[in-house]
Design a protein around this motif. Structure first.
Motif, mmCIF file in Angstrom:
data_model
loop_
_atom_site.group_PDB
_atom_site.id
_atom_site.type_symbol
_atom_site.label_atom_id
_atom_site.label_comp_id
_atom_site.label_asym_id
_atom_site.label_seq_id
_atom_site.Cartn_x
_atom_site.Cartn_y
_atom_site.Cartn_z
ATOM 1 N N LEU A 136 11.304 116.332 25.803
ATOM 2 C CA LEU A 136 10.714 115.821 27.034
ATOM 3 C C LEU A 136 10.967 116.840 28.126
ATOM 4 O O LEU A 136 12.119 117.180 28.406
ATOM 5 N N TYR A 137 9.907 117.342 28.740
ATOM 6 C CA TYR A 137 10.069 118.376 29.762
ATOM 7 C C TYR A 137 9.062 118.155 30.891
ATOM 8 O O TYR A 137 8.022 117.497 30.709
ATOM 9 N N ASP A 138 9.380 118.699 32.081
ATOM 10 C CA ASP A 138 8.515 118.522 33.232
ATOM 11 C C ASP A 138 7.545 119.690 33.346
ATOM 12 O O ASP A 138 7.477 120.564 32.471
ATOM 13 N N GLN A 139 6.803 119.716 34.465
ATOM 14 C CA GLN A 139 5.763 120.731 34.638
ATOM 15 C C GLN A 139 6.332 122.135 34.799
ATOM 16 O O GLN A 139 5.616 123.125 34.637
ATOM 17 N N TYR A 140 7.608 122.229 35.113
ATOM 18 C CA TYR A 140 8.242 123.539 35.259
ATOM 19 C C TYR A 140 8.919 124.005 33.966
ATOM 20 O O TYR A 140 9.564 125.047 33.957
ATOM 21 N N GLY A 141 8.794 123.212 32.925
ATOM 22 C CA GLY A 141 9.377 123.583 31.646
ATOM 23 C C GLY A 141 10.812 123.148 31.470
ATOM 24 O O GLY A 141 11.423 123.448 30.443
ATOM 25 N N ARG A 142 11.383 122.458 32.445
ATOM 26 C CA ARG A 142 12.771 122.003 32.334
ATOM 27 C C ARG A 142 12.852 120.868 31.309
ATOM 28 O O ARG A 142 12.187 119.840 31.458
ATOM 29 N N ILE A 143 13.677 121.060 30.295
ATOM 30 C CA ILE A 143 13.812 120.070 29.226
ATOM 31 C C ILE A 143 14.835 119.019 29.632
ATOM 32 O O ILE A 143 15.988 119.331 29.901
ATOM 33 N N GLU A 144 14.394 117.771 29.707
ATOM 34 C CA GLU A 144 15.263 116.681 30.110
ATOM 35 C C GLU A 144 15.805 115.904 28.911
ATOM 36 O O GLU A 144 16.781 115.170 29.039
ATOM 37 N N LEU A 145 15.157 116.038 27.772
ATOM 38 C CA LEU A 145 15.616 115.343 26.575
ATOM 39 C C LEU A 145 15.242 116.167 25.358
ATOM 40 O O LEU A 145 14.118 116.662 25.259
ATOM 41 N N SER A 146 16.175 116.320 24.450
ATOM 42 C CA SER A 146 15.903 116.970 23.171
ATOM 43 C C SER A 146 16.860 116.408 22.147
ATOM 44 O O SER A 146 18.037 116.211 22.442
#
Length: 464
Positions: A136-146
């Motif tokens: 799960l990642y945002d529009q900036y590519g930051r992964i919030e869940l893996s």
């Protein structure tokens, strides 16, 4: 109800202060009118004390409620539901009722938080243990869940940003950042086949991307085997249907030549040549039928008869069976068993056939190797059983490594190209996988992975 009690408590305190103040004013008026009776002075002092006491009581009553409300809302804001309201129960029933209601509300919040934490823990456990990789990642590519499956499939210990994938998965990283394709297939550097799905979700007012990574390598291998089986079945059927009448005609022609075509002095041996040619055709035809019929096992392998199988005696049995051959071939043969008492659901005979085939392949690869060694190693990891067969032979060329499990493909002069294909088919029917790792000049390693039924305590024994 709470505020009604608070209002009544506040009202009677104010009324009492008003009454006391009126009485005090009356006494002061009497004193002012030159009534010096000591009783008025005494009453005035008592009334003043009563007003002061009730004023202090009113101050603590209202201020304590404000502090109580502040603490109550702070506990909700900061999710601190461990506090209890009881210190001012002595102030009266209204405070007791207020404290009781506050405690009920906090207890309700406490239960809701506990349920949410339990649900979150359950969801997190499920996410971390599913075989499908999730990101799960945002529009900036930051992964919030893996989850661990995603990191394992992509070959990373931890991921913080999609850009980190560019080191080993440049194409995948570019597609995930663009997100124009919502579903596509991706093949990693290690040959793994992934089915990638991207779903946009809205969380906290932001659009985020949820990616699922599904390893479809085993499914594709199964489809490949089925395709080869169908092709082999069709070819075998057509070849047999074509060769059978040809052989029948050859037999008829041989009978005619042998019985009805007399030899003459001037045929220059033509009859004998014809008989020899027909015999050659018949021999080759029968050989072709036997050759094609030999591949029947590839298309009609029986379904496994599953039972509980203990890997330790199975591996030792294979070692004892093949040890004499290894001694005669001057090959150092070892077995390292770290999967003692591991139980799997398998067909023991079919699984033995796979392991024997892999060991014999390793033996044939060591034909021209001095001080050849073959090592069988078994171990358990993450509820899977791994069996490795390693040799120190010449290895496999990279171009052949990709085709080694394809039916009829072989690098041996007298090989049929069926052994490894059958082995992979058997392992797949057991719900497992078989992989090969090899480099020219550095030997080969075949790895069989199977699901463990029971995971007991693991010890280590080495047999040489």
């Amino acid at each position: 109800m709470i505020f009604k009690r608070f209002f009544l408590g506040l009202l009677w305190r104010i009324v009492l202060i008003i009454i006391l103040s009126t009485a005090l004013a009356y006494c002061l008026v009497q004193i002012y009118l030159a009534n010096t009776d000591a009783i008025y002075w005494l009453i005035a002092v008592l009334l003043f004390g009563g007003i002061f006491y009730r004023g202090v009581d009113l101050f603590y009553y209202t201020n304590a409620t404000n502090r109580k409300l502040t603490r109550f809302f702070d506990s909700i804001q900061y999710d601190d539901f461990s506090i209890k309201f009881s210190s001012d129960n002595t102030f009266g029933k209204s405070f007791q009722g207020l404290n009781k209601q506050f405690n009920k509300v906090l207890e309700a919040f406490r239960k809701i938080r506990a349920e949410n934490e339990a649900s979150l823990h359950l969801v997190n456990t499920i996410i971390q243990n599913v075989q499908t990789g999730l990101l799960l990642y945002d529009q900036y590519g930051r992964i919030e869940l893996s989850n661990s499956a995603a990191c394992k499939l992509l070959g990373f210990y931890r991921l913080k940003n999609i850009t980190e994938l560019k080191a080993n998965h440049l194409e995948l990283a570019d597609k995930l950042m663009v997100t124009e394709e919502k579903h596509f297939l991706y093949q990693g550097l290690n040959g793994i086949q992934l089915s990638v799905n991207i779903v946009a979700v809205r969380l906290g007012g932001q659009i985020k991307n949820l990616v699922s990574l599904q390893n479809i390598q085993s499914e594709m291998q199964q489809k490949e085997v089925e395709a080869w089986q169908n092709l082999t079945r069709v070819l075998r059927h057509e070849i047999m249907n074509s060769l059978t009448p040809i052989l029948s005609l050859i037999g008829t022609m041989k009978h005619i030549v042998d019985t009805e075509l007399p030899a003459t002095a001037n045929d220059n041996g033509a009859k004998g040549d014809l008989q020899e040619a027909l015999q050659t055709l018949e021999t080759r035809g029968i050989g072709m039928i036997n050759f094609v019929d030999g591949y029947r096992s590839f298309t009609s392998i029986p379904a496994p008869s599953f039972a509980e199988v203990n890997m330790e005696p199975l591996i030792l049995q294979i070692m004892n069976l093949l040890q004499p051959e290894m001694v005669n071939a001057n090959i150092f043969f070892t077995v390292e068993n770290k999967a003692v008492d591991q139980l799997i659901q398998a067909d023991a005979e079919q699984l033995s056939m796979v392991l024997i085939n892999l060991v014999k392949n390793a033996k044939e690869a060591l034909e021209h190797t001095v001080n050849g060694t073959i090592d069988i190693k078994s171990f358990a990891q993450n509820q899977f059983l791994f069996i490795e067969i390693t040799d120190n032979g010449p290895g496999i060329e990279p171009e052949a490594l990709e085709d080694i499990f394809i039916p009829f493909f072989t690098t041996k002069e007298n090989g049929s190209g069926i052994g490894l294909s059958l082995s992979r088919q058997i392992v797949q029917q057991h719900g497992g996988t078989i992989k090969v790792f090899s480099k020219p000049g550095k030997g080969s390693r075949f790895v069989v992975q199977l699901k463990i039924k029971v995971v007991p305590n693991i010890t280590s024994n080495v047999y040489v």
